[in-house]
Design an enzyme around this catalytic site. Structure first.
Site, PDB file in Angstrom:
ATOM      1  N   PRO A   2      37.672   6.283 -26.328  1.00 27.57           N
ATOM      2  CA  PRO A   2      37.898   7.339 -27.314  1.00 27.57           C
ATOM      3  C   PRO A   2      38.940   6.932 -28.354  1.00 27.57           C
ATOM      4  O   PRO A   2      40.040   6.520 -28.006  1.00 27.57           O
ATOM      5  CB  PRO A   2      38.401   8.511 -26.482  1.00 27.57           C
ATOM      6  CG  PRO A   2      38.116   8.160 -25.065  1.00 27.57           C
ATOM      7  CD  PRO A   2      38.036   6.686 -24.982  1.00 27.57           C
ATOM      8  N   GLU A   3      38.550   7.029 -29.611  1.00 28.51           N
ATOM      9  CA  GLU A   3      39.471   6.838 -30.735  1.00 28.51           C
ATOM     10  C   GLU A   3      39.499   8.156 -31.503  1.00 28.51           C
ATOM     11  O   GLU A   3      38.995   9.156 -31.001  1.00 28.51           O
ATOM     12  CB  GLU A   3      38.994   5.657 -31.599  1.00 28.51           C
ATOM     13  CG  GLU A   3      38.796   4.389 -30.774  1.00 28.51           C
ATOM     14  CD  GLU A   3      38.257   3.211 -31.568  1.00 28.51           C
ATOM     15  OE1 GLU A   3      38.523   3.136 -32.774  1.00 28.51           O
ATOM     16  OE2 GLU A   3      37.569   2.367 -30.971  1.00 28.51           O
TER      17      GLU A   3
END
Length: 274
Positions: A2-3
């Site tokens: 996840p960014e």
DNA sequence: CGTACCGCCTGGGGGC
DNA sequence: TGCCCCCAGGCGGTAC
């Protein structure tokens, strides 16, 4: 992994699904990183209302009643799932919050890198100051001039590493780093000092554009990202470079190279990224 | 100080 | 079929 776009997707869903709901019960199935006081973790949460959910960098912020805040970091594999009351936790569910309206919030993390942490609002302000997060790239205040100023705080470092530094720009991770460098035709090993103003402007433009596009696509699920309903994002279909080593560059047909930089896989075109 | 790099953790995939 | 090894990587901590 996840960014910013994946975290933003989760935050929007959490905010529309559980804002203003009260936490009626808390189950902990595994010790929580950064929160060793399990008893106080539970007793602090029970009875609080989740006022709203926000994001800063890749951190998820649950604003609670009574001037308390819970922060969460998904790291590599952390996930929040919203379930109805009858759904049972599986072996990777570490925390369950039972909420109003027969809803449950599951904290699920296969690799256990992620964390949940509860603080007072005063403590959380200090905690964020200490993190020293750089500008949010999706705000209008993130201009090319701001980007250049931030980059120049690391003038002898390589651009690939620098974009991952959360104090330079908040929210970029390995996937969007690699993609933005390819879009801007910049080699990942270039040193900040050697970048021209026009290269910095082009890179700025592509970082902002790709993050916006990925948020619109509910993020990238090239690995195992799932939203709060266990649905995949779709931006993996639009990736040009990440995970595409040994295939031809769509721009110039040169075969993509893969190297390791600070322990992270780095794919690039050895011909048109200069 | 700036910069680089290890290690945390697990499931999945390749080689044999 | 099963075993072993390597890979994915955000980021805190630490070494230089």
């Amino acid at each position: 992994m996840p960014e910013l776009p994946e975290v933003e997707t989760v935050v929007r869903q959490l905010n529309s699904a559980i804002a203003n709901l009260k936490i009626n019960d808390v189950q902990v199935y595994f010790g929580i990183r950064n929160q060793p006081e399990q008893k106080s973790f539970i007793s602090t949460l029970v009875g609080k209302t989740i006022l709203k959910v926000e994001r800063r960098a890749k951190v998820i912020i649950f604003r609670l009643s009574d001037d308390m805040t819970m922060v969460a970091h998904l790291k590599m594999s952390g996930k929040f799932f919203i379930h109805l009351a009858e759904v049972k936790p599986d072996k990777h569910t570490h925390v369950v919050l039972r909420l109003d309206n027969d809803k449950q919030l599951f904290w699920h993390d296969v690799r256990k890198f992620g964390y949940l942490k509860i603080m007072t609002n005063l403590e959380v302000d200090d905690w964020f100051l200490n993190k020293n997060f750089g500008p949010e790239p999706l705000l209008d205040t993130f201009t090319p001039a701001v980007f250049k100023r931030q980059l120049l705080t690391r003038k002898n470092a390589k651009i690939k590493n620098t974009l991952l530094d959360q104090s330079v720009v908040a929210g970029v991770g390995n996937i969007y780093d690699i993609e933005a460098l390819w879009l801007a035709k910049i080699h990942p090993l270039r040193v900040i000092n050697t970048l021209t103003d026009s290269e910095i402007e082009l890179l700025h433009q592509h970082i902002v554009a790709i993050l916006h596009k990925s948020v619109a696509a509910n993020g990238t699920s090239s690995d195992d990202f799932l939203d709060t309903s266990k649905k995949r994002g779709t931006f993996q279909d639009e990736l040009k470079v990440y995970g595409k080593e040994n295939t031809p560059c769509p721009r110039c047909a040169t075969i993509f190279t893969k190297i390791k930089l600070n322990g992270r896989g780095t794919v690039f075109c050895p011909s048109c990224q200069i």
